[in-house]
Design a protein around this motif. Sequence first.
Motif, PDB file in Angstrom:
ATOM      1  N   THR A 119      32.178  55.823  81.987  1.00  0.00           N
ATOM      2  CA  THR A 119      31.143  55.170  81.183  1.00  0.00           C
ATOM      3  C   THR A 119      31.762  54.383  80.040  1.00  0.00           C
ATOM      4  OG1 THR A 119      29.592  56.957  81.705  1.00  0.00           O
ATOM      5  CG2 THR A 119      29.052  55.549  79.840  1.00  0.00           C
ATOM      6  N   TYR A 120      32.756  54.968  79.389  1.00  0.00           N
ATOM      7  CA  TYR A 120      33.422  54.263  78.288  1.00  0.00           C
ATOM      8  C   TYR A 120      34.109  53.000  78.784  1.00  0.00           C
ATOM      9  CZ  TYR A 120      36.494  53.346  74.331  1.00  0.00           C
ATOM     10  OH  TYR A 120      37.136  52.749  73.279  1.00  0.00           O
ATOM     11  N   LEU A 121      34.757  53.077  79.943  1.00  0.00           N
ATOM     12  CA  LEU A 121      35.450  51.905  80.489  1.00  0.00           C
ATOM     13  C   LEU A 121      34.465  50.793  80.834  1.00  0.00           C
ATOM     14  CD1 LEU A 121      38.115  53.634  82.784  1.00  0.00           C
ATOM     15  CD2 LEU A 121      38.470  52.579  80.539  1.00  0.00           C
ATOM     16  N   VAL A 122      33.306  51.165  81.365  1.00  0.00           N
ATOM     17  CA  VAL A 122      32.286  50.160  81.674  1.00  0.00           C
ATOM     18  C   VAL A 122      31.775  49.508  80.392  1.00  0.00           C
ATOM     19  CG1 VAL A 122      29.964  49.815  82.596  1.00  0.00           C
ATOM     20  CG2 VAL A 122      31.596  51.230  83.845  1.00  0.00           C
ATOM     21  N   VAL A 123      31.475  50.326  79.397  1.00  0.00           N
ATOM     22  CA  VAL A 123      30.985  49.791  78.121  1.00  0.00           C
ATOM     23  C   VAL A 123      32.029  48.882  77.487  1.00  0.00           C
ATOM     24  CG1 VAL A 123      30.304  50.428  75.774  1.00  0.00           C
ATOM     25  CG2 VAL A 123      29.410  51.719  77.708  1.00  0.00           C
ATOM     26  N   LYS A 124      33.300  49.286  77.556  1.00  0.00           N
ATOM     27  CA  LYS A 124      34.368  48.469  76.985  1.00  0.00           C
ATOM     28  C   LYS A 124      34.522  47.156  77.737  1.00  0.00           C
ATOM     29  CE  LYS A 124      39.275  48.620  75.726  1.00  0.00           C
ATOM     30  NZ  LYS A 124      40.528  49.438  75.757  1.00  0.00           N
ATOM     31  N   SER A 125      34.445  47.198  79.075  1.00  0.00           N
ATOM     32  CA  SER A 125      34.583  45.972  79.867  1.00  0.00           C
ATOM     33  C   SER A 125      33.454  44.986  79.592  1.00  0.00           C
ATOM     34  CB  SER A 125      34.623  46.317  81.358  1.00  0.00           C
ATOM     35  OG  SER A 125      33.384  46.857  81.786  1.00  0.00           O
ATOM     36  N   LEU A 126      32.301  45.487  79.171  1.00  0.00           N
ATOM     37  CA  LEU A 126      31.173  44.620  78.838  1.00  0.00           C
ATOM     38  C   LEU A 126      31.240  44.089  77.409  1.00  0.00           C
ATOM     39  CD1 LEU A 126      28.248  46.627  80.504  1.00  0.00           C
ATOM     40  CD2 LEU A 126      29.313  44.530  81.339  1.00  0.00           C
ATOM     41  N   GLY A 127      32.266  44.531  76.649  1.00  0.00           N
ATOM     42  CA  GLY A 127      32.436  44.058  75.280  1.00  0.00           C
ATOM     43  C   GLY A 127      31.420  44.616  74.305  1.00  0.00           C
ATOM     44  N   LEU A 128      30.954  45.816  74.568  1.00  0.00           N
ATOM     45  CA  LEU A 128      29.913  46.408  73.721  1.00  0.00           C
ATOM     46  C   LEU A 128      30.452  47.392  72.693  1.00  0.00           C
ATOM     47  CD1 LEU A 128      27.190  47.094  76.443  1.00  0.00           C
ATOM     48  CD2 LEU A 128      27.436  45.093  74.972  1.00  0.00           C
ATOM     49  N   ILE A 129      31.759  47.654  72.707  1.00  0.00           N
ATOM     50  CA  ILE A 129      32.330  48.605  71.748  1.00  0.00           C
ATOM     51  C   ILE A 129      32.087  48.113  70.321  1.00  0.00           C
ATOM     52  CG2 ILE A 129      34.482  49.656  70.935  1.00  0.00           C
ATOM     53  CD1 ILE A 129      33.507  50.791  73.554  1.00  0.00           C
ATOM     54  N   ASP A 130      31.801  49.048  69.429  1.00  0.00           N
ATOM     55  CA  ASP A 130      31.493  48.774  68.025  1.00  0.00           C
ATOM     56  C   ASP A 130      30.185  48.000  67.875  1.00  0.00           C
ATOM     57  OD1 ASP A 130      32.129  49.278  65.375  1.00  0.00           O
ATOM     58  OD2 ASP A 130      33.115  47.339  65.094  1.00  0.00           O
ATOM     59  N   SER A 131      29.283  48.206  68.819  1.00  0.00           N
ATOM     60  CA  SER A 131      27.959  47.599  68.769  1.00  0.00           C
ATOM     61  C   SER A 131      26.932  48.646  69.164  1.00  0.00           C
ATOM     62  CB  SER A 131      27.888  46.397  69.714  1.00  0.00           C
ATOM     63  OG  SER A 131      26.551  45.998  69.913  1.00  0.00           O
ATOM     64  N   TYR A 132      25.760  48.570  68.564  1.00  0.00           N
ATOM     65  CA  TYR A 132      24.707  49.524  68.923  1.00  0.00           C
ATOM     66  C   TYR A 132      24.241  49.349  70.362  1.00  0.00           C
ATOM     67  CZ  TYR A 132      24.361  50.662  63.963  1.00  0.00           C
ATOM     68  OH  TYR A 132      24.637  51.077  62.689  1.00  0.00           O
ATOM     69  N   TRP A 133      24.546  48.194  70.977  1.00  0.00           N
ATOM     70  CA  TRP A 133      24.201  48.003  72.386  1.00  0.00           C
ATOM     71  C   TRP A 133      24.944  49.000  73.261  1.00  0.00           C
ATOM     72  CZ3 TRP A 133      20.175  45.298  73.892  1.00  0.00           C
ATOM     73  CH2 TRP A 133      19.672  44.304  73.069  1.00  0.00           C
TER      74      TRP A 133
END
Length: 290
Positions: free
Chosen positions: A126-140
Amino acid sequence: MRESSGDRITRIGISFLLLLISISCLAPVINILSVSFSGKQAVETGKVLLWPVDATLQSYSALFEGTRVLASLWNGVVMTVGGVIISMVFTICAAYPLSKGYFYGRRTFTLLLLFTMVFTGGLIPTYLVVKSLGLIDSYWAIWLPGAVSTYNMLIMRSYFESMEPEIEEAARIDGCKEWTLLFRIILPLSMPVMATLILFYGVGYWNSFMNVLIYINSTEKYTITVLIQQMIASQSLLTEALVNDSQAMLLVPEGIRSAGIIVLILPMVLIYPFLQKYFVKGVMLGSVKG
């Protein structure tokens, strides 16, 4: 029908048991509230139980002046309101078509959603997917992965299914299209279940802790939940909250921690009475079928 002596004894016993459970739940909260309003000496000597001793507002003054609690409160409000709106939109869009017997693939989509209640992708994928989408450090990064709770969606779907079909038939005879039917007929009649799910989602987002630690890197975006955890774990953060020597002489870290916990739970406590009248009705009617 007259109540027998055995039923009366059973009712009294259950009431007494529920009373003990209620007291056991309320006593720690009342103790924390009392500590937050008590003086330093009373807290240090353990004199505070269920009533403030040497009542003072110094703990709250130090909390608001020496920490980022106001900014964290605002962050929590933004994350909660945004998350509730997104989750309710996605939940309604999933529950409404699945409540219709004529929806093609209804059973397949329902089973796929139920599958997510048993099996998840895991933290690292899940973290890798969120990171690949560029959502890290965002409430998204918090909003999107948990946008739909399958359990909440099933409650709403069951509520839609429990509505009388004549309502929909009358609306369609009057010329209502699908979106008009949903927004002008179905949703206004679904206020009990909507209020219930808003409360469910709101409490979940407001108390979100682990996801904020994992996905949010900027401390200025931390919510109050994370701030209070850091205050409990870090003595240095509590020391910084004592903005001057006079406060340090009057306060004890336990009082500031308790004040922070009260500030954390207060918004949900204030909101709940306004939704309480819908709560039981929404859950019960939404669970008639399923």
